[in-house]
Design an enzyme around this catalytic site. Sequence first.
Site, mmCIF file in Angstrom:
data_model
loop_
_atom_site.group_PDB
_atom_site.id
_atom_site.type_symbol
_atom_site.label_atom_id
_atom_site.label_comp_id
_atom_site.label_asym_id
_atom_site.label_seq_id
_atom_site.Cartn_x
_atom_site.Cartn_y
_atom_site.Cartn_z
ATOM 1 N N HIS A 55 0.835 -1.210 0.000
ATOM 2 C CA HIS A 55 0.000 0.000 0.000
ATOM 3 C C HIS A 55 0.867 1.257 0.000
ATOM 4 C CE1 HIS A 55 -3.771 2.101 0.512
ATOM 5 N NE2 HIS A 55 -3.315 2.761 1.549
ATOM 6 N N HIS A 57 0.787 5.567 -1.428
ATOM 7 C CA HIS A 57 0.314 6.756 -2.145
ATOM 8 C C HIS A 57 1.576 7.545 -2.496
ATOM 9 C CE1 HIS A 57 -3.600 5.636 -0.655
ATOM 10 N NE2 HIS A 57 -3.287 5.895 0.591
ATOM 11 N N TYR A 120 -4.878 7.467 -6.629
ATOM 12 C CA TYR A 120 -6.117 8.238 -6.789
ATOM 13 C C TYR A 120 -5.905 9.686 -7.209
ATOM 14 C CZ TYR A 120 -5.324 9.561 -1.818
ATOM 15 O OH TYR A 120 -4.800 10.004 -0.623
ATOM 16 N N HIS A 206 -11.997 3.320 -3.052
ATOM 17 C CA HIS A 206 -11.205 3.952 -2.003
ATOM 18 C C HIS A 206 -11.606 3.466 -0.614
ATOM 19 C CE1 HIS A 206 -10.219 7.114 0.955
ATOM 20 N NE2 HIS A 206 -9.115 7.243 0.231
ATOM 21 N N GLU A 234 -9.979 2.236 9.335
ATOM 22 C CA GLU A 234 -8.737 2.862 9.780
ATOM 23 C C GLU A 234 -8.961 3.730 11.009
ATOM 24 O OE1 GLU A 234 -5.172 5.824 8.110
ATOM 25 O OE2 GLU A 234 -6.911 5.383 6.848
ATOM 26 N N HIS A 268 -5.490 -1.433 6.428
ATOM 27 C CA HIS A 268 -5.511 -0.982 7.823
ATOM 28 C C HIS A 268 -6.284 -1.972 8.699
ATOM 29 C CE1 HIS A 268 -3.537 2.611 6.557
ATOM 30 N NE2 HIS A 268 -4.578 3.039 5.863
ATOM 31 N N ASP A 319 2.153 3.263 2.831
ATOM 32 C CA ASP A 319 1.032 4.196 2.848
ATOM 33 C C ASP A 319 1.440 5.637 2.566
ATOM 34 O OD1 ASP A 319 -1.428 5.383 3.171
ATOM 35 O OD2 ASP A 319 -1.778 4.666 5.193
#
Length: 451
Positions: A55, A57, A120, A206, A234, A268, A319
Amino acid sequence: MTAIHAEFALLSGGLVSNVRVVLDGSTIAAVIPSAQREANDISVSVLLPAMSNVHSHAFQRAMAGLAETRGPGTDNFWSWRTVMYRFALSMTPDHVEAVAAQLYMEMLEAGFSRVGEFHYLHHDQDGRPYANPAEMSERIAAASMEAGIELTLLPVFYAHSNFGGQAPAEGQRRFIHDLDGFAALMEKTEILVAGLPGGVLGLAPHSLRAVTPDELSKLLHFKKGGPFHIHAAEQTKEVEDCLAWLGARPVEWLLDNAPVDQSWCLIHSTHLSENEVQRLAASGAIAGLCPITEANLGDGIFSGPSFTEQGGCFGIGTDSNVLISVHEELRMLEYAQRLGLRSRNIIAPPGGSTGLALYQHALRGGSYALGTESGIAAGAPANLISLDLSEVPWLPPAQILDHWLFADGIRISDVWIRATRLVHDSRHVKRDEIQRRFHAAMIDLMGQHGH
């Protein structure tokens, strides 16, 4: 052919001494235990399968360390998110590619071989789609190619600001799709990922905050056998809001209403009831844990021992990318369990090594979550890391992974991806040029933010 001779190698049954690993093309051709080193072999102290990062971003690497000033009130995930939105709104495709290449280079140096990019940041700064709807996805792919990391691309469907299909917030304008627009994106990314060595395409609603039940049902038709990732439970506020709108907790609702199986990864899963822990473990879905980010954001502590004791499988991810490290993610996971339970050696079985148990759990769960395979075995991808024991020559073999995770003195020396050595003596072969572009991008971005 290239061959690596390891004083110790982590095979399926544990650490084995004097292992010769023969590489052919992008895969492992042969694994020979109790072997002598041959003249042209590369010699290493310890050889491990490289880890998958479930994971990420990528764009958030630009704000690492820049959200640690306390605001006027109590800071939490939601106040951090406001800072994140400001960065998301300011980044151009060139910025994103430069930041992602730096991040992926750092992941390789840290021992990750594949990244699950939960992507995203789709649209232009004003929220309008680019002429090419996959512009940002192409930049992520280009960054992965430049650094050499394998990519599982997870295009994210994001439509709403909260439960009940609430209209998106202004700060989310670069993320938002309708189903038709997302279908066009998926068509483009399918072609894109097919051209990447080892590329895998999944998709990611998402969260239940950002996707209605009807949209989630329709997104399942976009799934073509690849991984299916979703943020779940989360934050306590997320759980409370889900109960208020859907009458169930997020993971409970997904298990009751969606075909959750081993192709799913619930990111999460921090706040679970014991019933959810049992059912999630039984489903075969992977818990995608991001311990450093979860600690940084004040999320909470995953129910680790209960989940693993019931056969649950987890992977690790970075993350928000505030810190990139395989061993520190695993250390944080274990230490959070120790603090919460006031006990020690939580994840290990009785009499077992904690470092070995953590690494093997995350290795297996990470490969499942990203649609790939791992391990030092004939036919497996030649994604490998070596550890340097020169500062700890006295270390007993059984404690190597424990020492790496919980002490100091062991570093990652080399990393091979698809049999190509991309990290040598702890340094990526393209570090200078990738870092130069990253620095230029960051100077530009910091100027925009008044620093």
